[in-house]
Design an enzyme around this catalytic site. Structure first.
Site, PDB file in Angstrom:
ATOM      1  N   ARG A 261       0.847  -1.193   0.000  1.00 33.23           N
ATOM      2  CA  ARG A 261       0.000   0.000   0.000  1.00 33.23           C
ATOM      3  C   ARG A 261       0.882   1.242   0.000  1.00 33.23           C
ATOM      4  NH1 ARG A 261      -4.655  -1.718   4.469  1.00 33.23           N
ATOM      5  NH2 ARG A 261      -5.246  -3.660   3.413  1.00 33.23           N
ATOM      6  N   ARG A 276       2.783   1.176  10.277  1.00 32.84           N
ATOM      7  CA  ARG A 276       2.153   1.523   8.989  1.00 32.84           C
ATOM      8  C   ARG A 276       3.232   1.555   7.908  1.00 32.84           C
ATOM      9  NH1 ARG A 276      -2.771   3.936   8.145  1.00 32.84           N
ATOM     10  NH2 ARG A 276      -2.898   4.568  10.323  1.00 32.84           N
ATOM     11  N   GLU A 348      -6.011  -0.597  15.711  1.00 31.96           N
ATOM     12  CA  GLU A 348      -6.624  -1.581  14.813  1.00 31.96           C
ATOM     13  C   GLU A 348      -5.638  -2.687  14.427  1.00 31.96           C
ATOM     14  OE1 GLU A 348      -7.764  -2.109  10.178  1.00 31.96           O
ATOM     15  OE2 GLU A 348      -7.699  -0.062  10.947  1.00 31.96           O
ATOM     16  N   SER A 351      -9.896  -5.798  10.510  1.00 27.54           N
ATOM     17  CA  SER A 351     -11.116  -5.136  10.058  1.00 27.54           C
ATOM     18  C   SER A 351     -11.927  -6.168   9.282  1.00 27.54           C
ATOM     19  CB  SER A 351     -10.774  -3.938   9.168  1.00 27.54           C
ATOM     20  OG  SER A 351     -11.914  -3.152   8.910  1.00 27.54           O
ATOM     21  N   ARG A 390       1.472  -6.149  12.851  1.00 24.48           N
ATOM     22  CA  ARG A 390       0.842  -5.501  14.005  1.00 24.48           C
ATOM     23  C   ARG A 390       0.686  -6.485  15.165  1.00 24.48           C
ATOM     24  NH1 ARG A 390      -3.279  -0.627  12.352  1.00 24.48           N
ATOM     25  NH2 ARG A 390      -1.844   0.391  10.898  1.00 24.48           N
TER      26      ARG A 390
END
Length: 429
Positions: A261, A276, A348, A351, A390
């Protein structure tokens, strides 16, 4: 993508649902394009009937020697042929314009989704576990002595910011976490392990609602392939264009892949550590279901992700996202947020979303009802089970000790040759 017939039948309800997501009313514009498209189609059909009728009469006129009528009819046939071609082109252009508009509109939220502007308006559903208490100030993962194997300097030399090289104990722990997740999902949750490409064509990105709106958030190669932002793309699109037997539903799949990403919309956020990054690994879950089962499947998928955290002893909370924080393709989303002591907050880690028929309509994925009948669109769901990097962060921060070492969850011991901790020197012991 939305069904234009639904918009025709309920334009006000459609606009009201979009308004909940902060979108302007568009039904009148869409219906105007649709009206042009339908008018062109109807006119083309009428012209085709005239051409066919004239074509039948040409021979008769020739047979009775009526040259004037013969020439008139022949000219009419040619005229109608050109008219039909023009009208079909108009209909095609209107269809492409309509599809482009529809492709850029987000999914409509379920009535049960709370209204809100951003993450502050998300609603907590439940919590599990108690955040650990320390007799020292807890550190973030990249500050821990045990995490010497997180090499950001070499990664920056190789690739720039937002990459990491994992060495030694960190590399093995990261690998163990992914293996543990896959084993639980396959052996206990009934998901089919799947290995997919990480390079896909435009069609796969379009079908899973990543294009056209989010092209800037993904990477494209010079020969046109896209690097997947998640294996949701490959797992979901694997049923594109198919008509499935209802008896084969639900189809539940999982994959451990690299993900890519650009993080175009996150400039300046989470730049420290590995929270991230542009390249990361994730264990993804995807379900292809009967429409009547998709709501229950969302709850099941969420529990599969929560169970991974519980087995690792990591405290978490589960929230339902509000309309302003929900992803583009989702109708309802459950975020699972793990406790990070170094940040003193929940972040988070998974999801889980149901998209209804939104993706299925884009990629024409259907099922045939039991007993026969017209094929219907399947429902698709996707969720992280979990983001591996994560989870590594959470294991390090929640297991940190005063001497700089990290105690590891018991569930991982078999994957680490019986090792139970990472020492302050960064070695498994």
């Amino acid at each position: 993508m939305h069904d234009i017939r639904m918009i025709r039948d309920n334009p006000d309800a459609f606009d009201a649902a979009l308004a909940r997501r902060g979108e302007a009313a568009v039904s009148s514009e869409l219906l105007a394009i649709d009206a042009r498209r339908r008018a062109a189609i109807q006119a083309a059909e009428a012209a085709l009937q005239e051409r066919n009728r004239a074509s039948k009469e040409v021979g008769a006129a020739k047979g009775r020697g009526d040259e004037a009528e013969f020439e008139r009819l022949r000219a009419l046939v040619a005229e109608k042929k050109d008219e039909i071609a023009r009208l079909e082109e108009e209909a095609k252009a209107a269809q492409e314009e309509l599809d482009d508009h529809l492709m850029r509109l987000p999914n409509l939220p379920y009535d049960s989704v709370p209204d809100g502007a951003d993450e502050a308006d998300n609603v907590e559903l439940r919590r599990w576990g108690t955040p650990p208490e320390f007799d020292f100030t807890p550190k973030e993962h990249y500050e821990l002595p045990a995490a010497k194997g997180l090499d950001f300097e070499t990664a920056a030399k190789l690739s720039g910011a937002r990459f990491v090289v994992l060495r030694g104990a960190m590399a093995r722990l990261h690998r163990a976490l992914a293996q543990f997740m896959i084993d639980v999902h396959v052996n206990e949750n009934g998901l089919e392990e799947t290995a997919t490409p990480v390079l896909v064509r435009d069609e796969a990105m379009l079908g899973t609602d990543k294009l056209p709106k989010f092209g800037d958030d993904s990477y494209q190669t010079t020969n046109g392939w896209w690097l997947i932002p998640t294996s949701e793309v490959t797992l979901t699109y694997s049923v594109a264009g198919e008509i499935l037997d209802a008896a084969t539903l639900p189809r539940r799949m999982t994959a451990h892949t690299l993900c890519f990403r650009s993080e175009a919309g996150s400039a300046g956020r989470d730049t420290a550590g590995m929270l991230r990054h542009h390249q990361f690994e994730k264990v993804e879950m995807v379900s292809i279901t009967h429409p009547d089962e998709s709501d229950a499947e969302l709850e099941r998928m969420t529990r599969c992700a929560e169970d991974i955290l519980e087995r690792l002893g990591l405290p978490y909370r589960t929230v339902v996202l509000c309309t302003g924080d929900m992803g583009f393709g989702a109708r309802r989303t459950h975020d699972i947020e793990v406790w990070l002591p170094g940040q003193d907050t929940y972040r988070e880690i998974s999801s889980c979303s149901t998209t209804g028929a939104f993706q299925a309509r884009r990629m024409n994925a259907r099922f045939r009802p039991e007993g026969g009948g017209k094929p219907e669109f399947v429902h698709t769901l996707n969720g992280s089970g979990l983001a591996v990097g994560r989870t590594l962060i959470a294991v390090l921060e929640n297991g940190q000790q005063a001497d700089g070492s990290v105690l590891l969850p018991q569930a991982l011991h078999p994957y680490l040759g019986g090792k139970t901790r990472v020492t302050a020197e960064g070695v498994l012991a």
